[in-house]
Design a protein around this motif. Structure first.
Motif, PDB file in Angstrom:
ATOM      1  N   VAL A   1       0.858  -1.192   0.000  1.00 57.94           N
ATOM      2  CA  VAL A   1       0.000   0.000   0.000  1.00 57.94           C
ATOM      3  C   VAL A   1       0.888   1.234   0.000  1.00 57.94           C
ATOM      4  CG1 VAL A   1      -1.936  -1.099   1.218  1.00 57.94           C
ATOM      5  CG2 VAL A   1      -0.105   0.006   2.524  1.00 57.94           C
ATOM      6  N   PRO A   2       0.364   2.364  -0.454  1.00 57.11           N
ATOM      7  CA  PRO A   2       1.175   3.582  -0.388  1.00 57.11           C
ATOM      8  C   PRO A   2       1.306   4.053   1.062  1.00 57.11           C
ATOM      9  CG  PRO A   2      -0.926   4.000  -1.511  1.00 57.11           C
ATOM     10  CD  PRO A   2      -0.921   2.565  -1.108  1.00 57.11           C
ATOM     11  N   ASP A   3       2.110   5.093   1.287  1.00 53.98           N
ATOM     12  CA  ASP A   3       2.341   5.562   2.642  1.00 53.98           C
ATOM     13  C   ASP A   3       1.037   5.924   3.347  1.00 53.98           C
ATOM     14  OD1 ASP A   3       4.189   8.093   4.351  1.00 53.98           O
ATOM     15  OD2 ASP A   3       4.239   5.892   4.544  1.00 53.98           O
ATOM     16  N   ARG A   4       0.129   6.588   2.629  1.00 54.77           N
ATOM     17  CA  ARG A   4      -1.209   6.856   3.169  1.00 54.77           C
ATOM     18  C   ARG A   4      -2.177   5.962   2.420  1.00 54.77           C
ATOM     19  NH1 ARG A   4      -0.653  13.360   2.921  1.00 54.77           N
ATOM     20  NH2 ARG A   4       0.836  13.576   4.678  1.00 54.77           N
ATOM     21  N   TYR A   5      -2.944   5.201   3.145  1.00 55.42           N
ATOM     22  CA  TYR A   5      -3.772   4.198   2.458  1.00 55.42           C
ATOM     23  C   TYR A   5      -5.116   4.025   3.142  1.00 55.42           C
ATOM     24  CZ  TYR A   5      -2.140   1.362   6.328  1.00 55.42           C
ATOM     25  OH  TYR A   5      -1.878   0.922   7.591  1.00 55.42           O
ATOM     26  N   ILE A   6      -6.082   3.510   2.393  1.00 56.64           N
ATOM     27  CA  ILE A   6      -7.431   3.225   2.904  1.00 56.64           C
ATOM     28  C   ILE A   6      -7.379   1.873   3.610  1.00 56.64           C
ATOM     29  CG2 ILE A   6      -9.827   2.744   2.235  1.00 56.64           C
ATOM     30  CD1 ILE A   6      -9.104   4.441  -0.374  1.00 56.64           C
ATOM     31  N   ASP A   7      -7.632   1.877   4.917  1.00 55.98           N
ATOM     32  CA  ASP A   7      -7.594   0.584   5.610  1.00 55.98           C
ATOM     33  C   ASP A   7      -8.996   0.097   5.953  1.00 55.98           C
ATOM     34  OD1 ASP A   7      -7.168   1.382   9.138  1.00 55.98           O
ATOM     35  OD2 ASP A   7      -8.211   2.460   7.532  1.00 55.98           O
ATOM     36  N   GLU A   8      -9.980   1.028   5.925  1.00 58.12           N
ATOM     37  CA  GLU A   8     -11.315   0.621   6.348  1.00 58.12           C
ATOM     38  C   GLU A   8     -12.353   1.541   5.732  1.00 58.12           C
ATOM     39  OE1 GLU A   8     -13.475  -0.497  10.628  1.00 58.12           O
ATOM     40  OE2 GLU A   8     -11.613   0.684  10.609  1.00 58.12           O
ATOM     41  N   PHE A   9     -13.518   0.995   5.386  1.00 55.49           N
ATOM     42  CA  PHE A   9     -14.602   1.842   4.899  1.00 55.49           C
ATOM     43  C   PHE A   9     -15.931   1.153   5.147  1.00 55.49           C
ATOM     44  CE2 PHE A   9     -15.846  -0.526   1.140  1.00 55.49           C
ATOM     45  CZ  PHE A   9     -14.717  -1.265   0.823  1.00 55.49           C
ATOM     46  N   ASP A  10     -16.978   1.924   5.148  1.00 58.88           N
ATOM     47  CA  ASP A  10     -18.332   1.402   5.299  1.00 58.88           C
ATOM     48  C   ASP A  10     -19.212   2.139   4.303  1.00 58.88           C
ATOM     49  OD1 ASP A  10     -20.789   1.336   8.060  1.00 58.88           O
ATOM     50  OD2 ASP A  10     -20.898   0.779   5.945  1.00 58.88           O
ATOM     51  N   LEU A  11     -19.691   1.424   3.323  1.00 55.31           N
ATOM     52  CA  LEU A  11     -20.605   2.001   2.338  1.00 55.31           C
ATOM     53  C   LEU A  11     -21.830   1.107   2.290  1.00 55.31           C
ATOM     54  CD1 LEU A  11     -18.148   2.878  -0.585  1.00 55.31           C
ATOM     55  CD2 LEU A  11     -19.215   4.474   1.037  1.00 55.31           C
ATOM     56  N   HIS A  12     -23.000   1.636   2.561  1.00 58.77           N
ATOM     57  CA  HIS A  12     -24.211   0.811   2.535  1.00 58.77           C
ATOM     58  C   HIS A  12     -25.408   1.658   2.139  1.00 58.77           C
ATOM     59  CE1 HIS A  12     -23.952   2.453   6.685  1.00 58.77           C
ATOM     60  NE2 HIS A  12     -25.231   2.691   6.451  1.00 58.77           N
ATOM     61  N   LEU A  13     -26.447   0.987   1.667  1.00 60.23           N
ATOM     62  CA  LEU A  13     -27.672   1.678   1.258  1.00 60.23           C
ATOM     63  C   LEU A  13     -28.413   2.111   2.513  1.00 60.23           C
ATOM     64  CD1 LEU A  13     -29.572   2.482  -1.078  1.00 60.23           C
ATOM     65  CD2 LEU A  13     -30.622   0.208  -0.875  1.00 60.23           C
TER      66      LEU A  13
ATOM     67  N   GLU B   1      -2.444   8.797  -3.252  1.00 62.16           N
ATOM     68  CA  GLU B   1      -1.733   7.765  -4.040  1.00 62.16           C
ATOM     69  C   GLU B   1      -2.531   6.471  -4.092  1.00 62.16           C
ATOM     70  OE1 GLU B   1       1.240   9.724  -5.085  1.00 62.16           O
ATOM     71  OE2 GLU B   1       2.022   7.689  -4.766  1.00 62.16           O
ATOM     72  N   ASP B   2      -3.449   6.296  -3.106  1.00 61.72           N
ATOM     73  CA  ASP B   2      -4.082   4.986  -2.954  1.00 61.72           C
ATOM     74  C   ASP B   2      -5.342   4.867  -3.807  1.00 61.72           C
ATOM     75  OD1 ASP B   2      -5.274   2.863  -0.218  1.00 61.72           O
ATOM     76  OD2 ASP B   2      -4.208   2.416  -2.083  1.00 61.72           O
ATOM     77  N   ARG B   3      -5.542   3.647  -4.369  1.00 67.80           N
ATOM     78  CA  ARG B   3      -6.729   3.368  -5.179  1.00 67.80           C
ATOM     79  C   ARG B   3      -7.135   1.934  -4.855  1.00 67.80           C
ATOM     80  NH1 ARG B   3      -8.606   1.492  -9.912  1.00 67.80           N
ATOM     81  NH2 ARG B   3      -9.887   2.842 -11.270  1.00 67.80           N
ATOM     82  N   LEU B   4      -8.363   1.799  -4.373  1.00 59.71           N
ATOM     83  CA  LEU B   4      -8.837   0.468  -3.956  1.00 59.71           C
ATOM     84  C   LEU B   4     -10.142   0.181  -4.678  1.00 59.71           C
ATOM     85  CD1 LEU B   4      -8.737  -2.014  -2.068  1.00 59.71           C
ATOM     86  CD2 LEU B   4      -9.818  -0.610  -0.301  1.00 59.71           C
ATOM     87  N   GLU B   5     -10.172  -0.960  -5.362  1.00 57.43           N
ATOM     88  CA  GLU B   5     -11.401  -1.341  -6.055  1.00 57.43           C
ATOM     89  C   GLU B   5     -12.088  -2.429  -5.249  1.00 57.43           C
ATOM     90  OE1 GLU B   5     -10.580  -0.868 -10.803  1.00 57.43           O
ATOM     91  OE2 GLU B   5     -11.931  -2.442 -10.006  1.00 57.43           O
ATOM     92  N   ASP B   6     -13.379  -2.498  -5.296  1.00 57.06           N
ATOM     93  CA  ASP B   6     -14.112  -3.566  -4.620  1.00 57.06           C
ATOM     94  C   ASP B   6     -15.334  -3.907  -5.461  1.00 57.06           C
ATOM     95  OD1 ASP B   6     -15.114  -4.068  -1.110  1.00 57.06           O
ATOM     96  OD2 ASP B   6     -14.950  -5.425  -2.809  1.00 57.06           O
ATOM     97  N   GLU B   7     -15.939  -5.033  -5.168  1.00 54.74           N
ATOM     98  CA  GLU B   7     -17.185  -5.418  -5.855  1.00 54.74           C
ATOM     99  C   GLU B   7     -18.254  -5.460  -4.776  1.00 54.74           C
ATOM    100  OE1 GLU B   7     -17.014  -9.070  -8.760  1.00 54.74           O
ATOM    101  OE2 GLU B   7     -15.377  -9.039  -7.297  1.00 54.74           O
ATOM    102  N   MET B   8     -19.275  -4.648  -4.913  1.00 53.49           N
ATOM    103  CA  MET B   8     -20.257  -4.583  -3.824  1.00 53.49           C
ATOM    104  C   MET B   8     -21.679  -4.517  -4.361  1.00 53.49           C
ATOM    105  SD  MET B   8     -18.515  -1.757  -1.312  1.00 53.49           S
ATOM    106  CE  MET B   8     -19.825  -1.986  -0.082  1.00 53.49           C
TER     107      MET B   8
END
Ligand code: GCU
Length: 656
Positions: free
Chosen positions: A232-244, A318-325
């Protein structure tokens, strides 16, 4: 522990203070023989333990796999792990030393040691390890070239039960809990070029463990899921919550957390469906979280009938995270479970993470496809993953197949509920489970326990976990599989924990452990909570292909007879909103010892471990004229006593 060691000092993970003091990671007591982890706690003078973390959507990150053959050393006394005071130490096998004239006697040699496959439990890979419980060492050499500005984590999909990790002899982290993935930063310990990883896994069961000493499943040990390096880059996404957002069909809410991001850092969230995109940018606040509220008027909702998945792209610096949701809402209203605002009935079955055909701990895509394929074959839209979080491949596949999921942590039977250390262990497993699968539309229920005694200490313990779930994830429902008491032929659901739960789960074994199968017909249910109820376990055992009359135990006919009568009873429970009979497939258990019948297998499966479909499961596959195939309610078994009302009309009244 390390201070007197001759190891060169290094700095650990984000312990970035300049003192260069080795942050001692962990001290361990030679508790393996005492079967409690009490002595394992760090003595006061050891440095702080660096907890592992859980990187969200890690299976969608750039990784370097370390799966494959690892050298192993079976170390029953923890000779290389614990020193004479019972403290885990890095001066043992972790150093992976080679004999030279200047060293003392080196009494291990990974390079000359046999190998085992990772991922994979060790029990089914070598006959002599089938019953082995204790420490076992893994070692693997790997080439790695550091990329500038990158941080590197070692990702472990699961290690049963306690695990200790070293890179190039440097202590990295420790973990307790056999079924949840974790990630440890190794950036500082890595060399450019040749590196080696040493992981000690101790499957010893602990009285103050989660689970505790007794379970009805095999204690498969080892690195049971994937191991990889994650960049991961120095600053990175470690957690997220996306919901309807509940009550809407187009509002996605949540947050994205970016490690190291100063307040005001911009992040972008994009939903992409076949090239149709909707985006939103937002800024992080002091807590490094950016709050998200994205409206997509054309949003297609996820459901078992339409398991629609979006490509979700999160970009932060710098960070880019793809997911399937997928996006859907789930809620409890009165005694109804509503999916996308509509009442739903969970037609399912319980499943252990036992691999079909090859046996052992399930981990592969093939294992998941076979197990969930059978659920669909039975016409199911739901599965109870018992009694611990299963592999991420299962929940990813459930997302794609449209199978709703009950996911559970192994607070099973008589854990030490009065012990705050045990509560801490359960809380960390709960948080790890939720952090990994928060992005899975299929997962609708978090279960905090199975069949626990209704003592005040237990109820307080579990109520704390229920609150944790609501704090960690407000978009799903909390449940637990409760024991049920009886008065005469009335089952009474008044467990005090019911108050805190969103959905009640109840286990009963009428016709197997209690009464006769036919007694179910006259069994009443007195449910003291106006909440949805799932019959989370029922059923009985049968040896595949053993036939006889319905009163001969262990025959398929005896098992089928139990199911026949269960559906008479289930049909009479007004607030029943789901079922997950015990169990899809026979599974290994050290408690099942009847020769020629059990032979270390729990035989309550509708399907045997080698795929033989027992009598009850075949009922389900024969379509009938009246109702389209593919719904559980077309099971001949169910049909005569399971009128459609359960499927539709009766579900509606409360909503109208
Ligand atoms: C219990 C328990 C299961 C167990 C089953 C059985 O209800 O939750 O883990 O396997 O009964 O006895 O077969």
């Amino acid at each position: 522990m390390f201070r007197n060691s001759r190891l060169p000092s290094f700095r650990l993970g984000n312990a970035r203070n300049q003192t260069g003091r080795i942050v001692c990671i962990f001290g361990f007591a030679l508790c393996m023989l005492t079967a409690t982890s009490r002595k394992q706690a760090l003595s006061a003078d050891e440095a702080t333990v660096q907890p592992s973390t859980v990187l969200a959507a890690v299976d969608h990150r750039h990784t370097v796999s370390l799966d494959g053959a690892w050298h192993v050393i079976v170390d029953p006394y923890g000779n290389g792990l614990y020193d004479s005071n019972g403290k885990a130490q890095s001066a043992g096998f972790a150093r992976n030393l080679a004999q030279t004239d200047s060293t003392g006697p080196i009494e291990y040699n990974f390079a000359k040691s046999p190998t085992l496959q990772v991922p994979g439990d060790w029990n089914t890979q070598r006959e002599s390890l089938m019953l082995y419980e204790g420490p076992l060492w893994y070692e693997k050499d790997f080439e790695y070239h550091k990329a500038p500005g990158k941080r590197v984590f070692l990702h472990i999909g699961a290690a049963n039960y306690r695990s200790y990790l070293w890179i190039n002899g440097y202590a990295i982290c420790e973990h307790e809990g056999g079924f949840t993935g974790f990630d440890c930063e190794i950036t500082q310990a890595l060399r450019d070029g040749n590196n080696f990883a040493v992981i000690a896994v101790d499957s010893t069961r602990l009285a103050d463990g989660v689970p505790t000493l007794k379970t009805d499943w095999w204690n498969y040990g080892g690195l049971t899921r994937e191991v990889s390096l994650v960049e991961v880059p120095d600053r990175y996404i470690d957690e997220f919550d996306l919901h309807l957002k509940r009550g809407t069909r187009d509002e996605i809410e949540g947050w994205v957390h970016v490690v190291g991001a100063p307040a005001g850092s911009e992040i972008k969230v994009t939903l992409d469906k076949d090239g149709q995109t909707t985006s939103l940018t937002a800024k992080t606040e002091a807590d490094r979280k950016a709050q998200i509220h994205l409206v997509d008027a054309k949003l297609q909702l996820w459901s078992p009938e339409h398991p629609v998945l979006y490509r979700v792209i999160l970009a932060a610096g710098e960070d880019r995270l793809e997911d399937e949701m997928g996006f859907r809402t789930v809620e409890a209203r009165g005694t109804q479970i509503l999916l996308n605002g509509q009442p739903i009935f969970l037609k399912g079955i319980s499943v252990h993470a036992e691999a079909p055909y090859r046996t052992g701990r399930a981990f592969s895509e093939q294992d998941a496809e076979t197990l969930l394929g059978w659920v669909h074959e039975l016409g199911g839209n739901y599965v109870r993953l018992a009694h611990y979080p299963h592999s991420e491949r299962m929940t990813r596949l459930a997302d794609r197949m449209g199978i709703l999921v009950w996911s559970e942590i192994p607070v099973y039977w008589a854990c030490h509920f009065e012990d705050p250390v045990v509560l801490g262990k359960a809380q960390s497993q709960l948080s790890e489970m939720i952090r990994r699968d928060r992005d899975k539309a299929s997962v609708i229920l978090w279960s905090v326990a199975n069949e626990t005694p209704a003592t005040p200490a237990r109820t307080a313990f579990l109520t704390t976990l229920v609150h944790d779930v609501h704090n960690l994830d407000s978009s799903r429902l909390v449940t637990a599989a409760l024991l049920v008491r009886a008065e005469g032929n009335t089952k009474i659901v008044d467990d005090p924990l019911g108050d805190a739960l969103d959905v009640l789960g109840t286990n009963e074994y009428i016709g197997w452990y209690e009464h006769t199968a036919a007694d179910a017909d006259h069994t009443q249910w007195d449910i003291r909570y106006q909440k949805p109820l799932i019959m989370s376990e029922f059923g009985g055992g049968a040896k595949a292909d053993l036939h006889g009359d319905v009163s001969t135990r262990w025959t398929e006919e005896f098992q089928a007879n139990i199911y026949e009568h269960q559906f008479v009873m289930l049909n009479q429970i007004p607030q029943l909103r789901g079922l997950s009979p015990w169990i899809l497939m026979d599974f290994r258990s050290p408690r099942r010892l009847l020769p020629e019948i059990q032979d270390f297998y729990n035989r309550k499966g509708l399907i045997s471990e080698d795929g033989h479909k027992k009598k009850p499961s075949s009922f389900c596959r024969r379509p009938t004229r009246k109702i389209p195939s593919g719904t559980l309610s077309n099971c001949v078994l169910l049909q005569p006593r399971f009128p459609e009302v359960l499927c539709c009309a009766r579900l509606q009244p409360e909503i109208l």
